[in-house]
Design an enzyme around this catalytic site. Structure first.
Site, short mmCIF file in Angstrom:
data_model
loop_
_atom_site.label_atom_id
_atom_site.label_comp_id
_atom_site.label_asym_id
_atom_site.label_seq_id
_atom_site.Cartn_x
_atom_site.Cartn_y
_atom_site.Cartn_z
N PRO A 143 31.77 32.11 78.57
CA PRO A 143 32.77 32.64 79.51
C PRO A 143 32.94 31.83 80.80
O PRO A 143 32.66 32.31 81.90
CB PRO A 143 32.26 34.05 79.79
CG PRO A 143 30.78 33.93 79.64
CD PRO A 143 30.56 32.94 78.53
N CYS A 144 33.46 30.63 80.66
CA CYS A 144 33.71 29.81 81.85
C CYS A 144 34.80 30.44 82.72
O CYS A 144 34.89 30.13 83.91
CB CYS A 144 34.05 28.38 81.46
SG CYS A 144 35.40 28.21 80.31
#
Length: 177
Positions: A143-144
């Site tokens: 989850p950048c």
């Protein structure tokens, strides 16, 4: 598998689905899900996949209900659940450390690039963390999108700032339930 391994002739199977992010290509290797790429068209997504895995044979899945595909699409709908597929994370040792750290940020939460840099042991490495985020092949699963500037504002996102905002809003709405 080495960090950068993309064997000539490696078979990568893919499928495309649709969700609130638009079209999403999910790809799977012998080692697990190796790409989750949101985009606007199947053609563009396939070009992106081919560029990320040069030398691989890209093969459209003959089965419309692959478990790995269904699992990823379900996770896109609700990222609060535990992901039940193996991930094929390909990158440098530093990138993989950053990606593992990102996976500890809970759905509905955010962290700054500086916070992530400190957690991976490189306090002055905010730019390097941003580079690792940009190199991520696994949108949402790594989850950048949960990484923001120190002041809380959004910054660039490989798949567009509007998708980053949509992801953060979607996760916040789930957390508020």
């Amino acid at each position: 598998m080495s960090a950068q391994h993309v064997g000539s002739g490696e078979i990568i199977t893919w499928q495309v689905g649709n969700c609130y992010l638009g079209s999403v290509l999910v790809a799977h290797s012998d080692h697990g899900v190796c790409a989750v790429l949101p985009g606007d068209s199947t053609e563009g997504l396939l070009a992106d996949l081919a560029g990320r895995f040069p030398g691989a044979q890209l093969q459209h899945s003959e089965t419309s209900s692959e478990d790995w595909f269904s699992e990823v699409m379900d996770y896109l709908v609700d990222s609060r659940h535990t992901l039940g597929v193996d991930l094929d994370l390909r990158g440098t040792e530093f990138q993989r450390r950053v990606w593992q750290t990102l996976r500890t940020i809970p759905s509905g939460s955010r962290a700054s690039y500086a916070e992530v840099a400190r957690k991976v042991g490189v306090p002055s490495g905010s730019r390097a963390v941003a580079g690792a985020c940009a190199a991520n092949h696994l949108a949402v699963l790594v989850p950048c999108h949960r990484v923001v500037r120190s002041d809380g504002s959004l910054s660039g996102y490989r798949w567009g700032e509007s998708r980053k905002r949509a992801l953060l809003n979607h996760e916040q709405a789930l957390s508020d339930r």
